[in-house]
Motif scaffolding. Sequence first.
Motif, PDB file in Angstrom:
ATOM      1  N   ALA A  15      63.898  23.704  15.300  1.00  0.00           N
ATOM      2  CA  ALA A  15      63.961  24.253  13.946  1.00  0.00           C
ATOM      3  C   ALA A  15      62.826  25.240  13.712  1.00  0.00           C
ATOM      4  CB  ALA A  15      63.911  23.126  12.916  1.00  0.00           C
ATOM      5  N   VAL A  16      61.615  24.871  14.165  1.00  0.00           N
ATOM      6  CA  VAL A  16      60.448  25.735  13.959  1.00  0.00           C
ATOM      7  C   VAL A  16      60.591  27.042  14.722  1.00  0.00           C
ATOM      8  CG1 VAL A  16      57.971  25.963  14.366  1.00  0.00           C
ATOM      9  CG2 VAL A  16      58.877  23.838  13.427  1.00  0.00           C
ATOM     10  N   THR A  17      60.974  26.966  15.987  1.00  0.00           N
ATOM     11  CA  THR A  17      60.992  28.163  16.817  1.00  0.00           C
ATOM     12  C   THR A  17      62.233  29.021  16.599  1.00  0.00           C
ATOM     13  OG1 THR A  17      61.945  26.891  18.660  1.00  0.00           O
ATOM     14  CG2 THR A  17      59.543  27.135  18.613  1.00  0.00           C
ATOM     15  N   SER A  18      63.276  28.486  15.988  1.00  0.00           N
ATOM     16  CA  SER A  18      64.467  29.293  15.698  1.00  0.00           C
ATOM     17  C   SER A  18      64.446  29.847  14.283  1.00  0.00           C
ATOM     18  CB  SER A  18      65.745  28.467  15.905  1.00  0.00           C
ATOM     19  OG  SER A  18      65.831  27.411  14.963  1.00  0.00           O
ATOM     20  N   ARG A  19      63.517  29.392  13.472  1.00  0.00           N
ATOM     21  CA  ARG A  19      63.394  29.937  12.113  1.00  0.00           C
ATOM     22  C   ARG A  19      62.846  31.350  12.173  1.00  0.00           C
ATOM     23  NH1 ARG A  19      60.818  32.353   8.771  1.00  0.00           N
ATOM     24  NH2 ARG A  19      59.139  32.496  10.315  1.00  0.00           N
ATOM     25  N   ARG A  20      63.452  32.234  11.430  1.00  0.00           N
ATOM     26  CA  ARG A  20      62.969  33.603  11.302  1.00  0.00           C
ATOM     27  C   ARG A  20      63.532  34.179  10.005  1.00  0.00           C
ATOM     28  NH1 ARG A  20      67.063  37.026  12.770  1.00  0.00           N
ATOM     29  NH2 ARG A  20      68.804  36.043  13.870  1.00  0.00           N
ATOM     30  N   ALA A  21      62.980  35.299   9.592  1.00  0.00           N
ATOM     31  CA  ALA A  21      63.473  35.957   8.383  1.00  0.00           C
ATOM     32  C   ALA A  21      64.741  36.728   8.739  1.00  0.00           C
ATOM     33  CB  ALA A  21      62.403  36.888   7.819  1.00  0.00           C
ATOM     34  N   VAL A  22      65.881  36.162   8.396  1.00  0.00           N
ATOM     35  CA  VAL A  22      67.168  36.792   8.693  1.00  0.00           C
ATOM     36  C   VAL A  22      67.483  37.816   7.607  1.00  0.00           C
ATOM     37  CG1 VAL A  22      69.654  36.349   8.709  1.00  0.00           C
ATOM     38  CG2 VAL A  22      68.131  34.962  10.112  1.00  0.00           C
ATOM     39  N   THR A 161      58.958  23.835   4.443  1.00  0.00           N
ATOM     40  CA  THR A 161      59.804  22.650   4.624  1.00  0.00           C
ATOM     41  C   THR A 161      61.251  22.966   4.305  1.00  0.00           C
ATOM     42  OG1 THR A 161      57.937  21.216   4.060  1.00  0.00           O
ATOM     43  CG2 THR A 161      60.132  20.246   3.951  1.00  0.00           C
ATOM     44  N   VAL A 162      61.486  23.692   3.208  1.00  0.00           N
ATOM     45  CA  VAL A 162      62.845  24.098   2.850  1.00  0.00           C
ATOM     46  C   VAL A 162      63.483  24.895   3.981  1.00  0.00           C
ATOM     47  CG1 VAL A 162      64.230  25.553   1.302  1.00  0.00           C
ATOM     48  CG2 VAL A 162      62.453  24.058   0.359  1.00  0.00           C
ATOM     49  N   MET A 163      62.745  25.869   4.518  1.00  0.00           N
ATOM     50  CA  MET A 163      63.310  26.726   5.566  1.00  0.00           C
ATOM     51  C   MET A 163      63.630  25.951   6.834  1.00  0.00           C
ATOM     52  SD  MET A 163      61.297  30.372   5.063  1.00  0.00           S
ATOM     53  CE  MET A 163      59.641  29.711   4.847  1.00  0.00           C
ATOM     54  N   LEU A 164      62.782  24.980   7.185  1.00  0.00           N
ATOM     55  CA  LEU A 164      63.055  24.185   8.389  1.00  0.00           C
ATOM     56  C   LEU A 164      64.246  23.260   8.178  1.00  0.00           C
ATOM     57  CD1 LEU A 164      59.440  23.313   9.603  1.00  0.00           C
ATOM     58  CD2 LEU A 164      60.943  25.188  10.318  1.00  0.00           C
ATOM     59  N   LEU A 165      64.380  22.713   6.997  1.00  0.00           N
ATOM     60  CA  LEU A 165      65.538  21.866   6.704  1.00  0.00           C
ATOM     61  C   LEU A 165      66.827  22.685   6.699  1.00  0.00           C
ATOM     62  CD1 LEU A 165      63.972  19.613   3.932  1.00  0.00           C
ATOM     63  CD2 LEU A 165      64.774  18.843   6.172  1.00  0.00           C
ATOM     64  N   LEU A 166      66.747  23.918   6.225  1.00  0.00           N
ATOM     65  CA  LEU A 166      67.916  24.794   6.294  1.00  0.00           C
ATOM     66  C   LEU A 166      68.329  25.034   7.740  1.00  0.00           C
ATOM     67  CD1 LEU A 166      66.961  27.372   3.512  1.00  0.00           C
ATOM     68  CD2 LEU A 166      68.880  25.745   3.432  1.00  0.00           C
ATOM     69  N   ARG A 167      67.347  25.224   8.625  1.00  0.00           N
ATOM     70  CA  ARG A 167      67.676  25.390  10.035  1.00  0.00           C
ATOM     71  C   ARG A 167      68.343  24.129  10.588  1.00  0.00           C
ATOM     72  NH1 ARG A 167      69.597  27.890  11.872  1.00  0.00           N
ATOM     73  NH2 ARG A 167      68.966  27.824  14.048  1.00  0.00           N
TER      74      ARG A 167
END
Length: 249
Positions: A15-22, A161-167
């Motif tokens: 989740a951490v490493t695939s999160r990015r500003a899409v 936290t929100v962004m990681l949960l979205l992933r």
Amino acid sequence: MRRAEGALIMEVYEAVTSRRAVRGFTGREVPRELLERVLAAAAWSPSGSNLQPWHVYVLTGGPLAELKKRAGERLAAGDSWDEREYEMYPATLKSPYQERRSAFGRERYSALGVSREDWEARQRAAGENWRCFGAPAALFCYIDRDLGRPQWADVGMYLQTVMLLLRAEGLHSCPQMAWSVYRRTVAEILSPPDELILFCGMSIGFEDVTVHHVRTGRAPLDETVTFVGGRPPERHLAAEAVNGGGRTF
């Protein structure tokens, strides 16, 4: 990913490493129950003395379409930006921060085929912020103007936290401080209390994989982290740890 209680769960590192500003989303609807599940879990984010200083509004459907419409009208009319209620960057960025910011700009606009000299094209690309890059859902995060820097840091931890949960749910996001300069337009839709400051928006949805992007790099670990004591490992490169030697966003 692993399976738990019949559902696929994304591992934390993934989740951490695939999160990015899409910056390109499909119009596929994001279910309300999914957003509620993410935000209910994100409420467990840490905050000093459990103040929980975030105030969040979620827009979808008609209200989000109206916001995009009004923001687009302002952009087309060439309206001046609203004055920010906080300083986004210091007036003068010292090294290495200025170099990192410049590198991001080069990579971002090069990926779009936009030259540094093409100001109009840069403005058009920036204007996609106020379309939420096509996302069908958007989050707007406010903080009480009487709170201090530690509480702003708490809000940052909440948003991460929100962004990681979205992933973990298979979605992507794009945090956008850009909305702070259209804060009055956002307020027309949301009617927030006067004591709140708009910190940022966040576009949420399913990634449009046809939109080209470049993942901007990260500094080597030894540039940002100092270990005191213990035996050092052989290598301390953040990118190698997560991407086999490649650089990640």
